[in-house]
Design a protein around this motif. Structure first.
Motif, mmCIF file in Angstrom:
data_model
loop_
_atom_site.group_PDB
_atom_site.id
_atom_site.type_symbol
_atom_site.label_atom_id
_atom_site.label_comp_id
_atom_site.label_asym_id
_atom_site.label_seq_id
_atom_site.Cartn_x
_atom_site.Cartn_y
_atom_site.Cartn_z
ATOM 1 N N ALA A 228 0.845 -1.188 0.000
ATOM 2 C CA ALA A 228 0.000 0.000 0.000
ATOM 3 C C ALA A 228 0.883 1.242 0.000
ATOM 4 C CB ALA A 228 -0.912 -0.009 1.225
ATOM 5 N N VAL A 229 0.616 2.165 -0.906
ATOM 6 C CA VAL A 229 1.424 3.387 -1.015
ATOM 7 C C VAL A 229 0.508 4.604 -1.051
ATOM 8 C CG1 VAL A 229 3.279 2.184 -2.238
ATOM 9 C CG2 VAL A 229 1.468 3.322 -3.548
ATOM 10 N N ALA A 230 1.065 5.725 -0.638
ATOM 11 C CA ALA A 230 0.281 6.963 -0.624
ATOM 12 C C ALA A 230 0.145 7.564 -2.017
ATOM 13 C CB ALA A 230 0.923 7.979 0.324
ATOM 14 N N ASP A 231 1.154 7.341 -2.893
ATOM 15 C CA ASP A 231 1.190 8.020 -4.188
ATOM 16 C C ASP A 231 1.734 7.065 -5.248
ATOM 17 O OD1 ASP A 231 1.656 9.662 -6.397
ATOM 18 O OD2 ASP A 231 2.306 11.370 -5.171
ATOM 19 N N VAL A 232 0.841 6.464 -6.021
ATOM 20 C CA VAL A 232 1.252 5.520 -7.068
ATOM 21 C C VAL A 232 2.092 6.221 -8.126
ATOM 22 C CG1 VAL A 232 0.436 4.008 -8.923
ATOM 23 C CG2 VAL A 232 -0.686 3.958 -6.686
ATOM 24 N N ASP A 233 1.713 7.434 -8.510
ATOM 25 C CA ASP A 233 2.452 8.153 -9.551
ATOM 26 C C ASP A 233 3.899 8.397 -9.140
ATOM 27 O OD1 ASP A 233 0.220 8.189 -11.078
ATOM 28 O OD2 ASP A 233 -0.199 10.333 -10.877
ATOM 29 N N ALA A 234 4.130 8.735 -7.869
ATOM 30 C CA ALA A 234 5.499 8.963 -7.400
ATOM 31 C C ALA A 234 6.318 7.680 -7.483
ATOM 32 C CB ALA A 234 5.477 9.478 -5.961
ATOM 33 N N CYS A 235 5.698 6.533 -7.191
ATOM 34 C CA CYS A 235 6.393 5.241 -7.312
ATOM 35 C C CYS A 235 6.723 4.934 -8.765
ATOM 36 C CB CYS A 235 5.534 4.121 -6.727
ATOM 37 S SG CYS A 235 5.203 4.273 -4.954
ATOM 38 N N LEU A 236 5.792 5.259 -9.679
ATOM 39 C CA LEU A 236 6.030 5.024 -11.102
ATOM 40 C C LEU A 236 7.191 5.878 -11.606
ATOM 41 C CD1 LEU A 236 2.354 4.896 -12.458
ATOM 42 C CD2 LEU A 236 3.951 2.983 -12.237
ATOM 43 N N ASP A 237 7.353 7.057 -11.073
ATOM 44 C CA ASP A 237 8.483 7.907 -11.448
ATOM 45 C C ASP A 237 9.792 7.381 -10.869
ATOM 46 O OD1 ASP A 237 6.856 9.649 -12.854
ATOM 47 O OD2 ASP A 237 6.592 11.033 -11.176
ATOM 48 N N ALA A 238 9.743 6.918 -9.620
ATOM 49 C CA ALA A 238 10.973 6.535 -8.923
ATOM 50 C C ALA A 238 11.538 5.202 -9.389
ATOM 51 C CB ALA A 238 10.712 6.473 -7.414
ATOM 52 N N ALA A 239 10.674 4.248 -9.749
ATOM 53 C CA ALA A 239 11.153 2.904 -10.079
ATOM 54 C C ALA A 239 12.157 2.896 -11.232
ATOM 55 C CB ALA A 239 9.977 1.981 -10.364
ATOM 56 N N PRO A 240 11.821 3.404 -12.409
ATOM 57 C CA PRO A 240 12.811 3.378 -13.504
ATOM 58 C C PRO A 240 14.014 4.285 -13.250
ATOM 59 C CG PRO A 240 10.832 4.567 -14.175
ATOM 60 C CD PRO A 240 10.520 3.932 -12.871
ATOM 61 N N ALA A 241 13.834 5.316 -12.446
ATOM 62 C CA ALA A 241 14.944 6.222 -12.153
ATOM 63 C C ALA A 241 15.981 5.584 -11.244
ATOM 64 C CB ALA A 241 14.412 7.500 -11.506
ATOM 65 N N HIS A 242 15.628 4.459 -10.606
ATOM 66 C CA HIS A 242 16.551 3.787 -9.682
ATOM 67 C C HIS A 242 16.796 2.336 -10.077
ATOM 68 C CE1 HIS A 242 15.377 7.353 -7.395
ATOM 69 N NE2 HIS A 242 16.518 7.196 -6.745
ATOM 70 N N GLY A 243 16.736 2.056 -11.378
ATOM 71 C CA GLY A 243 17.143 0.757 -11.903
ATOM 72 C C GLY A 243 16.052 -0.268 -12.047
ATOM 73 N N GLY A 244 14.825 0.083 -11.702
ATOM 74 C CA GLY A 244 13.709 -0.849 -11.854
ATOM 75 C C GLY A 244 12.965 -0.621 -13.156
ATOM 76 N N SER A 245 11.802 -1.245 -13.285
ATOM 77 C CA SER A 245 10.996 -1.066 -14.493
ATOM 78 C C SER A 245 9.524 -1.225 -14.165
ATOM 79 C CB SER A 245 11.410 -2.061 -15.582
ATOM 80 O OG SER A 245 11.283 -3.390 -15.122
ATOM 81 N N ILE A 246 8.693 -0.732 -15.071
ATOM 82 C CA ILE A 246 7.241 -0.781 -14.903
ATOM 83 C C ILE A 246 6.681 -1.871 -15.805
ATOM 84 C CG2 ILE A 246 5.082 0.501 -15.152
ATOM 85 C CD1 ILE A 246 6.800 3.084 -14.826
ATOM 86 N N VAL A 247 6.013 -2.847 -15.223
ATOM 87 C CA VAL A 247 5.368 -3.913 -15.988
ATOM 88 C C VAL A 247 3.964 -3.489 -16.384
ATOM 89 C CG1 VAL A 247 4.546 -6.303 -15.917
ATOM 90 C CG2 VAL A 247 6.698 -5.690 -14.802
ATOM 91 N N GLN A 248 3.277 -2.855 -15.464
ATOM 92 C CA GLN A 248 1.888 -2.448 -15.698
ATOM 93 C C GLN A 248 1.601 -1.215 -14.858
ATOM 94 O OE1 GLN A 248 -0.941 -5.595 -14.959
ATOM 95 N NE2 GLN A 248 -2.591 -4.150 -14.548
ATOM 96 N N GLY A 249 0.918 -0.242 -15.447
ATOM 97 C CA GLY A 249 0.562 0.958 -14.702
ATOM 98 C C GLY A 249 0.921 2.219 -15.462
ATOM 99 N N VAL A 250 0.031 3.190 -15.409
ATOM 100 C CA VAL A 250 0.238 4.479 -16.063
ATOM 101 C C VAL A 250 -0.109 5.569 -15.049
ATOM 102 C CG1 VAL A 250 -0.262 3.611 -18.374
ATOM 103 C CG2 VAL A 250 -2.141 4.474 -16.943
#
Length: 265
Positions: free
Chosen positions: A219-241
């Protein structure tokens, strides 16, 4: 698996929430990269406990929420694994084996209890824990994760396996309750939804996303912030806009997890 060397006043033991998820653990090849990624995406703090420098404890507002261990690239897959509370690890392992499950590790002893790593008869990996819990169960549930979810070949067959192994719906005081819906199985403990089981995974699929597996929901407070942070720190987005209430992410090692807007839960 516990960050304390001895039991503390008010400690909760696995027998008090038996059958329910009580801890989550991640395997990774690079602890430093994992720490930076999950700090950026989920806001976690870190410290080394009594299990050595290769196992780190993550916390949210002072509540331990997860463990991360470093493993060699050839030792095992990099993945999140849920651990379920049990009153007796040996008996639980025996019940799993009798019903077609397999044992990868354990039970092995730590200062506050015993753990084992198992796989159900369709190959989905899960852990069990007997002993003192890392944190008060209600505090852990409020901090993370939201719940865990099994995608498997046959949800109802899997529910029978786990019920027999972990004591779900056994009628014993404190056991988890199981509800069978049209398309999924819902597990509740102390009135809270703690797990879902869905049908549809393919046993022989090469893609790990559709092989039987447990998935962790945070559970997170801000999904959009997580979507921004993941690829910026070596991760990737499988699903989600942007604007989504949920998303599926991969960390730098490819460990898969899901995030859900806390406001939507």
């Amino acid at each position: 698996m516990n960050s304390h060397s001895s039991a503390t006043r008010g400690s909760v033991f696995s027998r008090s929430v038996f059958g329910a998820p009580c801890w989550i653990s991640l395997t990774t090849r690079d602890l430093s990269a994992a720490e930076k990624f999950y700090t950026a995406v989920l806001g976690w703090d870190w410290r080394v406990g009594k299990l050595g420098d290769q196992y780190r404890f993550a916390s949210v507002n002072g509540v331990p929420v997860a463990g991360v261990s470093a493993v060699g690239a050839m030792e095992m897959a990099f993945a999140w694994t849920p651990f379920f509370a049990t009153a007796d690890a040996d008996q639980t392992v025996a019940r799993s084996q009798e019903r077609g499950g397999t044992t990868a590790v354990g039970p092995i002893s730590f200062a506050p209890g015993r753990a084992a790593l198992l796989a159900d008869r369709d190959g989905a990996v899960f852990g069990i824990w007997e002993g003192e819990l890392v944190a008060d169960w209600e505090d852990w549930r409020r901090a993370a994760p939201a719940f865990v979810e099994l995608h498997t070949r046959d949800a109802f067959d899997a529910a029978i396996f786990y019920a027999e192994v972990l004591g779900w719906a056994s009628g014993t005081a404190g056991c988890c309750e199981v509800q069978y819906d049209d398309e999924k199985v819902v597990l509740r403990s102390r009135g809270e939804t703690v797990a879902h089981i869905h049908s549809g995974a393919v046993d022989s699929a090469r893609d790990p996303a559709i092989r039987p597996r447990w998935q962790i929901h945070f559970a997170v407070a801000d999904v959009d912030a997580c979507l921004d942070a993941a690829p910026a720190h070596g991760g990737s987005i499988v699903q989600g806009v942007p604007g989504s209430a949920e998303a599926v992410l991969l960390d730098p090692d490819g460990a898969r997890f899901k995030i859900n807007a806390r406001s939507a839960l």
